[in-house]
Design a protein around this motif. Structure first.
Motif, PDB file in Angstrom:
ATOM      1  N   LEU A  80       0.806  -1.227   0.086  1.00 40.84           N
ATOM      2  CA  LEU A  80      -0.025  -0.181  -0.039  1.00 40.84           C
ATOM      3  C   LEU A  80       0.831   1.325   0.010  1.00 40.84           C
ATOM      4  N   ALA A  81       1.908   1.278   0.763  1.00 42.18           N
ATOM      5  CA  ALA A  81       2.792   2.482   0.810  1.00 42.18           C
ATOM      6  C   ALA A  81       3.450   2.745  -0.358  1.00 42.18           C
ATOM      7  N   GLN A  82       3.432   1.849  -1.442  1.00 42.00           N
ATOM      8  CA  GLN A  82       4.137   2.230  -2.560  1.00 42.00           C
ATOM      9  C   GLN A  82       3.327   2.731  -3.660  1.00 42.00           C
ATOM     10  N   LEU A  83       2.160   2.904  -3.539  1.00 40.29           N
ATOM     11  CA  LEU A  83       1.296   3.638  -4.613  1.00 40.29           C
ATOM     12  C   LEU A  83       1.665   5.132  -4.642  1.00 40.29           C
ATOM     13  N   PRO A  84       1.356   6.046  -5.536  1.00 39.58           N
ATOM     14  CA  PRO A  84       1.659   7.314  -5.255  1.00 39.58           C
ATOM     15  C   PRO A  84       0.909   7.991  -4.357  1.00 39.58           C
ATOM     16  N   ALA A  85       1.372   9.231  -3.883  1.00 41.64           N
ATOM     17  CA  ALA A  85       1.066   9.999  -2.839  1.00 41.64           C
ATOM     18  C   ALA A  85      -0.405  10.329  -3.098  1.00 41.64           C
ATOM     19  N   THR A  86      -0.664  10.562  -4.321  1.00 41.62           N
ATOM     20  CA  THR A  86      -1.838  11.250  -4.733  1.00 41.62           C
ATOM     21  C   THR A  86      -3.094  10.277  -4.364  1.00 41.62           C
ATOM     22  N   ALA A  87      -2.920   8.977  -4.126  1.00 47.72           N
ATOM     23  CA  ALA A  87      -4.024   8.064  -3.848  1.00 47.72           C
ATOM     24  C   ALA A  87      -4.322   8.314  -2.550  1.00 47.72           C
ATOM     25  N   ALA A  92       3.368   9.572   1.928  1.00 51.34           N
ATOM     26  CA  ALA A  92       4.475   9.910   0.763  1.00 51.34           C
ATOM     27  C   ALA A  92       4.675   8.763  -0.064  1.00 51.34           C
ATOM     28  N   ALA A  93       5.069   8.826  -1.254  1.00 49.19           N
ATOM     29  CA  ALA A  93       5.115   7.724  -2.200  1.00 49.19           C
ATOM     30  C   ALA A  93       6.558   6.867  -1.824  1.00 49.19           C
ATOM     31  N   GLY A  94       6.388   5.572  -1.801  1.00 47.20           N
ATOM     32  CA  GLY A  94       7.600   4.772  -1.616  1.00 47.20           C
ATOM     33  C   GLY A  94       8.188   4.387  -2.839  1.00 47.20           C
ATOM     34  N   ARG A  95       9.096   3.560  -2.763  1.00 46.24           N
ATOM     35  CA  ARG A  95       9.894   2.909  -3.895  1.00 46.24           C
ATOM     36  C   ARG A  95       8.885   1.978  -4.466  1.00 46.24           C
ATOM     37  N   LEU A  96       8.828   2.074  -6.006  1.00 39.89           N
ATOM     38  CA  LEU A  96       8.045   1.037  -6.686  1.00 39.89           C
ATOM     39  C   LEU A  96       9.146   0.074  -7.055  1.00 39.89           C
ATOM     40  N   GLY A 121     -10.781   3.440  -1.834  1.00 40.11           N
ATOM     41  CA  GLY A 121      -9.740   4.453  -1.045  1.00 40.11           C
ATOM     42  C   GLY A 121      -8.434   4.020  -0.267  1.00 40.11           C
ATOM     43  N   LEU A 122      -7.840   2.974  -1.151  1.00 39.00           N
ATOM     44  CA  LEU A 122      -6.663   2.412  -0.619  1.00 39.00           C
ATOM     45  C   LEU A 122      -5.314   3.090  -1.073  1.00 39.00           C
ATOM     46  N   GLY A 123      -4.477   3.098  -0.393  1.00 35.74           N
ATOM     47  CA  GLY A 123      -3.237   3.794  -1.105  1.00 35.74           C
ATOM     48  C   GLY A 123      -2.537   2.766  -1.972  1.00 35.74           C
ATOM     49  N   GLY A 124      -2.746   1.673  -1.979  1.00 33.34           N
ATOM     50  CA  GLY A 124      -2.054   0.649  -3.034  1.00 33.34           C
ATOM     51  C   GLY A 124      -2.762  -0.773  -3.066  1.00 33.34           C
TER      52      GLY A 124
END
Ligand SMILES: [Zn+2]
Length: 339
Positions: A80-87, A92-96, A121-124
Motif C-alpha cells: 500500500l505504501a508504494q502507490l503514489p501519494a496522490t492516492a 509519501a510515495a515509496g519506492r516502486l 480509497g486504498l493507497g495501493g
C-alpha cells in the motif's frame, strides 16, 4: 505496446546481425553507395542504427516506467505504501518495484487491482498471499484437536476472521469481491438468521468459509456439557442447512471455553478451536504485542457491525486492516489454506 515495439526492433536488428555475419564485406566502405545491392545494405544499416537509437531511448523509460503505475508497468503485488501519494493525501510515495514479467494479461490484472484499490480509497493494491507453505507444526486434523490463537507459519500472511453476523453491509461484500480478500466468518444463529443469504453469497465468492460460533452466543463455561453441546451441534445443523456446508472450526463466544467446551465441540464433529491474536475496529487495531504491529500468522478478530455499534463501517474496518497488514509487508491469506 512498448513490448511489441521492442520485439519488432530486436527482430530487425537481429536480421541485420545475421546478414553482417554471413557477408562481412557488406560493411566495407566501397559498398556504402546507392549502387545495386549497396542501397539495400544502406537501408538495413540505417534501420539498425535507428533501432539502436530508439532502443537506447526505450531502455531508460522502461527502467523508470514503474513511476507511472497506472500505465501498466505496475506489479500486482505491491505494498500500500508504494502507490503514489496522490492516492492517499498526505502519504509519501515509496519506492516502486518493477513487475518482473510483462504480458497483456498481467498488465490487465495489475490495472484492475489499481482501479479497485482506488475505488475503495486504498493507497495501493493489497499484497497477494504466497502459495501457502506447510504450517511449522500440524495444527488440526487427525487426533489433533487444539486451540489456536496464531497460525505457526513464517509466511508473510495474516488471517481475517469476522464474528457474529449482525451487520450485512452490501458495500463490504462488494469490497471483498473487488479486492479478492479472503476471510473466515464465525456466525452465531441469533445474529445472522435473518439473512443467511448474505453470508452464503460471500461464501460462494470462494475463500470465505463459514464456521461455528454457537446458536445463541452464551458464555460457554457457565453451561453443562449437554447445553454446550446443544449450542454447538445445533449451529452445525443451522449452518449446513443455510449454506450447504458443515463447519470445521469453532470459536467460543468471548473466547471463553473450558475442557467441557472442547469435548462438546469435538463430539459435534469440529476439528479445532480458533481464537485470535489481534482485534480490528474501524478506528483502531488492538495489537497483540507492545510493538503495536502485526506479524506472520496473526489471526485478526473483527465483527459484522455497523456504524450504530462502532465508529465507522465494515469498509472502514477492512481498509484499516489492509493498511496495517501492508505496512508490515503482510498479505491477508485464507485461514483454511493453513489449518
Ligand atoms: Zn461473538
Amino acid at each position: 505496446m512498448a513490448d511489441a515495439i521492442m520485439d519488432n526492433q530486436q527482430e530487425r536488428m537481429g536480421h541485420g546481425r545475421c546478414e553482417s555475419a554471413a557477408r562481412p564485406a557488406a560493411l566495407e566502405p566501397r559498398h556504402w553507395g546507392w549502387g545495386e545491392g549497396g542501397g539495400t545494405r544502406l537501408v538495413l544499416l540505417t534501420a539498425a542504427i535507428i533501432a539502436v537509437a530508439i532502443t537506447a531511448r526505450l531502455i531508460p523509460s522502461i527502467g523508470t516506467g514503474s513511476a507511472h503505475p497506472v500505465t501498466g508497468s505496475y506489479p500486482w503485488t505491491v505494498a500500500l505504501a508504494q502507490l503514489p501519494a496522490t492516492a492517499v493525501p498526505g502519504r509519501a510515495a515509496g519506492r516502486l518495484v518493477p513487475a518482473p514479467h510483462s504480458s497483456s494479461a498481467a498488465h490487465s490484472l495489475q490495472s484492475h487491482g489499481v482501479t479497485m484499490a482506488r475505488k475503495w480509497g486504498l493507497g495501493g493494491v493489497p499484497l497477494r498471499p504466497p502459495k501457502a507453505s506447510r504450517p511449522l507444526k500440524q495444527v488440526f486434523g487427525g487426533k489433533n484437536f487444539g486451540v489456536l490463537a496464531r497460525v505457526p507459519t513464517r509466511d508473510n500472511v495474516v488471517f481475517l476472521t469476522i464474528d457474529d453476523g449482525a451487520e450485512k453491509d452490501p458495500l463490504f461484500a462488494e469490497m471483498v469481491r473487488d479486492l479478492s480478500i479472503p476471510f473466515t466468518s464465525f456466525l452465531t444463529d441469533y445474529a445472522s438468521r435473518d439473512n443467511y443469504g448474505y453470508f452464503k453469497h460471500i461464501q460462494e465468492l470462494g475463500h470465505h468459509p463459514i464456521e461455528n460460533h454457537t446458536a445463541t452466543h452464551p458464555d460457554m463455561p457457565k453451561l453443562s456439557f449437554q447445553k454446550q453441546r446443544d449450542e454447538i451441534c445445533q449451529q452445525q445443523d443451522n449452518l449446513e442447512e443455510a449454506t450447504g456446508v458443515r463447519p470445521r472450526l469453532f470459536r467460543p463466544p468471548y473466547g471463553n471455553y473450558n475442557e467441557t467446551t472442547l469435548s462438546a465441540a469435538r463430539t459435534c464433529g469440529l476439528k479445532g478451536v480458533v481464537l485470535w491474536s489481534a482485534e480490528a475496529f474501524p478506528d483502531r487495531i488492538d495489537y497483540p504485542t507492545p510493538e503495536r504491529k502485526l506479524g506472520p500468522g496473526d489471526i485478526i478478530l473483527t465483527h459484522f457491525r455497523g456504524p450504530g455499534q462502532w465508529r465507522g463501517t465494515m469498509v472502514d474496518m477492512l481498509r484499516r486492516v489492509l493498511r496495517a497488514a501492508a505496512d508490515q509487508g503482510l498479505a491477508v491469506a485464507a485461514l483454511e489454506d493453513y489449518v
